[in-house]
Design an enzyme around this catalytic site. Structure first.
Site, PDB file in Angstrom:
ATOM      1  N   GLY A  86      42.478  36.920  36.011  1.00  0.00           N
ATOM      2  CA  GLY A  86      41.811  36.710  36.310  1.00  0.00           C
ATOM      3  C   GLY A  86      40.514  37.611  35.264  1.00  0.00           C
ATOM      4  O   GLY A  86      39.707  37.279  34.333  1.00  0.00           O
TER       5      GLY A  86
ATOM      6  N   GLU B  25      41.178  44.292  33.167  1.00  0.00           N
ATOM      7  CA  GLU B  25      41.199  44.212  34.431  1.00  0.00           C
ATOM      8  C   GLU B  25      39.883  43.508  34.997  1.00  0.00           C
ATOM      9  O   GLU B  25      38.827  44.002  33.790  1.00  0.00           O
ATOM     10  CB  GLU B  25      41.439  45.429  35.116  1.00  0.00           C
ATOM     11  CG  GLU B  25      41.747  45.046  36.557  1.00  0.00           C
ATOM     12  CD  GLU B  25      42.734  43.911  37.276  1.00  0.00           C
ATOM     13  OE1 GLU B  25      42.445  42.228  36.448  1.00  0.00           O
ATOM     14  OE2 GLU B  25      43.184  43.687  38.689  1.00  0.00           O
ATOM     15  N   ASP B  26      39.831  42.225  36.060  1.00  0.00           N
ATOM     16  CA  ASP B  26      37.927  41.965  35.660  1.00  0.00           C
ATOM     17  C   ASP B  26      37.737  42.673  36.741  1.00  0.00           C
ATOM     18  O   ASP B  26      36.769  43.249  36.299  1.00  0.00           O
ATOM     19  CB  ASP B  26      38.741  40.573  36.414  1.00  0.00           C
ATOM     20  CG  ASP B  26      39.822  40.128  37.331  1.00  0.00           C
ATOM     21  OD1 ASP B  26      39.983  41.524  38.292  1.00  0.00           O
ATOM     22  OD2 ASP B  26      39.114  39.264  37.568  1.00  0.00           O
TER      23      ASP B  26
ATOM     24  N   ASP C  12      38.715  47.223  42.607  1.00  0.00           N
ATOM     25  CA  ASP C  12      38.071  47.229  44.084  1.00  0.00           C
ATOM     26  C   ASP C  12      39.246  48.315  44.861  1.00  0.00           C
ATOM     27  O   ASP C  12      38.533  49.762  44.758  1.00  0.00           O
ATOM     28  CB  ASP C  12      38.789  45.498  44.455  1.00  0.00           C
ATOM     29  CG  ASP C  12      38.134  45.301  45.972  1.00  0.00           C
ATOM     30  OD1 ASP C  12      36.785  45.847  46.309  1.00  0.00           O
ATOM     31  OD2 ASP C  12      38.682  44.749  46.428  1.00  0.00           O
TER      32      ASP C  12
ATOM     33  N   PHE D 180      31.585  40.502  46.925  1.00  0.00           N
ATOM     34  CA  PHE D 180      32.010  39.191  46.613  1.00  0.00           C
ATOM     35  C   PHE D 180      32.307  38.601  44.949  1.00  0.00           C
ATOM     36  O   PHE D 180      31.307  37.445  45.624  1.00  0.00           O
ATOM     37  CB  PHE D 180      32.830  38.684  47.886  1.00  0.00           C
ATOM     38  CG  PHE D 180      34.339  38.311  46.939  1.00  0.00           C
ATOM     39  CD1 PHE D 180      35.672  38.528  47.519  1.00  0.00           C
ATOM     40  CD2 PHE D 180      34.955  36.635  46.910  1.00  0.00           C
ATOM     41  CE1 PHE D 180      36.855  38.264  46.567  1.00  0.00           C
ATOM     42  CE2 PHE D 180      35.713  36.674  45.975  1.00  0.00           C
ATOM     43  CZ  PHE D 180      36.307  37.155  45.764  1.00  0.00           C
TER      44      PHE D 180
ATOM     45  N   ARG E 118      37.081  29.913  38.215  1.00  0.00           N
ATOM     46  CA  ARG E 118      36.937  31.261  37.207  1.00  0.00           C
ATOM     47  C   ARG E 118      36.346  30.861  36.248  1.00  0.00           C
ATOM     48  O   ARG E 118      35.690  31.314  35.339  1.00  0.00           O
ATOM     49  CB  ARG E 118      38.872  31.350  36.949  1.00  0.00           C
ATOM     50  CG  ARG E 118      39.340  31.258  38.103  1.00  0.00           C
ATOM     51  CD  ARG E 118      41.034  32.104  37.246  1.00  0.00           C
ATOM     52  NE  ARG E 118      41.701  32.335  38.974  1.00  0.00           N
ATOM     53  CZ  ARG E 118      41.502  33.191  39.076  1.00  0.00           C
ATOM     54  NH1 ARG E 118      41.617  34.477  38.093  1.00  0.00           N
ATOM     55  NH2 ARG E 118      43.011  33.306  40.041  1.00  0.00           N
TER      56      ARG E 118
HETATM   57  P1  IMP Z   1      42.280  45.699  44.048  1.00  0.00           P
HETATM   58  O1  IMP Z   1      43.777  45.469  43.970  1.00  0.00           O
HETATM   59  O2  IMP Z   1      41.380  45.422  45.807  1.00  0.00           O
HETATM   60  O3  IMP Z   1      41.209  46.997  43.143  1.00  0.00           O
HETATM   61  O4  IMP Z   1      41.739  44.465  43.614  1.00  0.00           O
HETATM   62  C1  IMP Z   1      42.397  43.679  42.437  1.00  0.00           C
HETATM   63  C2  IMP Z   1      41.836  42.706  42.057  1.00  0.00           C
HETATM   64  O5  IMP Z   1      41.132  41.833  43.243  1.00  0.00           O
HETATM   65  C3  IMP Z   1      40.469  41.818  41.055  1.00  0.00           C
HETATM   66  O6  IMP Z   1      42.072  41.758  40.196  1.00  0.00           O
HETATM   67  C4  IMP Z   1      40.757  40.595  41.821  1.00  0.00           C
HETATM   68  O7  IMP Z   1      41.789  39.213  41.144  1.00  0.00           O
HETATM   69  C5  IMP Z   1      40.445  40.917  43.001  1.00  0.00           C
HETATM   70  N1  IMP Z   1      39.694  41.275  43.359  1.00  0.00           N
HETATM   71  C6  IMP Z   1      38.743  42.142  43.741  1.00  0.00           C
HETATM   72  N2  IMP Z   1      36.856  41.603  44.045  1.00  0.00           N
HETATM   73  C7  IMP Z   1      37.113  40.933  44.076  1.00  0.00           C
HETATM   74  C8  IMP Z   1      36.021  39.835  43.583  1.00  0.00           C
HETATM   75  O8  IMP Z   1      34.908  40.547  44.565  1.00  0.00           O
HETATM   76  N3  IMP Z   1      35.521  38.060  43.714  1.00  0.00           N
HETATM   77  C9  IMP Z   1      37.088  37.938  42.183  1.00  0.00           C
HETATM   78  N4  IMP Z   1      38.389  38.763  42.961  1.00  0.00           N
HETATM   79  C10 IMP Z   1      37.885  39.711  43.323  1.00  0.00           C
HETATM   80 MG    MG Z   2      42.456  39.427  39.533  1.00  0.00          MG
END
Ligand code: IMP
Ligand code: MG
Length: 181
Positions: free
Chosen positions: A46, A101-102, A105, A154, A167
């Site tokens: 991402g 990082e993209d 979350d 999302f 993407r």
């Molecule tokens: P975390 O580990 O929950 O912080 O999530 C990180 C990863 O979850 C990000 O690098 C994304 O790949 C994916 N992610 C979290 N929220 C979204 C979203 O709204 N759209 C797409 N990917 C997401």
């Molecule tokens: Mg990601």
């Protein structure tokens, strides 16, 4: 140029808004580096478009490395477990590392990576994320550079996917639950 609209998708940030913010982030990172070298570590897949744009707005002697982790299943729900699928190519001991990082979350992914990278004793370890969803946090972690803070939506596009699709959208869009795929 007119903003492209996609069927059933609401644009949250246009490519122009993204470009302007990424340029600001690059300028800030350049200032903070104080002329030192940088290793940019992108989290596949991402972060690829963001890293590519951010790198070109940072004025420094920079190299790229990439890691891949799995934290999400094939949809919108997180499995909770983080697994390293691809490790760093080069050691980061003594280096200025910027994890790119993209989206931040729950924080599970970046908390896992931060712990892993700190074991290698980098000189500095900072995090740049294009998007931040602070209301979703499970692990206590903040990014040093945040493009945009957003509510619990999302999103897809500019690297971010839904089941590996979208993407390549140049704008960041909102994926509404139940909308036709
Ligand atoms: P975390 O580990 O929950 O912080 O999530 C990180 C990863 O979850 C990000 O690098 C994304 O790949 C994916 N992610 C979290 N929220 C979204 C979203 O709204 N759209 C797409 N990917 C997401
Ligand atoms: Mg990601």
């Amino acid at each position: 140029m007119a903003t492209v609209t996609y069927q059933g998708l609401e644009v949250l940030f246009t490519r122009q808004q993204i470009a302007a913010r990424v340029a600001e982030m690059g300028a800030q990172i350049t200032r903070d580096l104080n002329g030192e070298k940088l290793v940019m570590v992108g989290v596949l897949k991402g972060a690829a478009p963001f890293l590519s744009d951010l790198a070109r707005s940072i004025q420094a002697d920079a190299t790229f490395d990439f890691v891949a982790v799995s934290s999400y299943g094939n949809g919108q729900r997180s499995s909770g477990a983080v697994k390293l699928i691809k490790d760093l190519d080069e050691p980061i001991e003594g280096k200025n590392v910027l994890v790119v990082e993209d989206i931040l979350d729950t924080g599970l992914t970046l908390a896992y990576l931060r712990k892993l990278f700190l074991q290698q004793r980098p000189k500095t370890l900072r995090i740049a994320t294009l998007l931040d969803k602070p209301s979703r946090r499970i692990e206590k972690i903040d990014a040093d550079y945040v493009g945009f803070s957003i509510p619990n939506l999302f999103v897809i596009g500019y690297g971010m996917d839904y089941a590996e699709r979208y993407r390549n959208l140049p704008d960041i869009c909102i994926m509404t639950p139940g909308q036709p795929e």
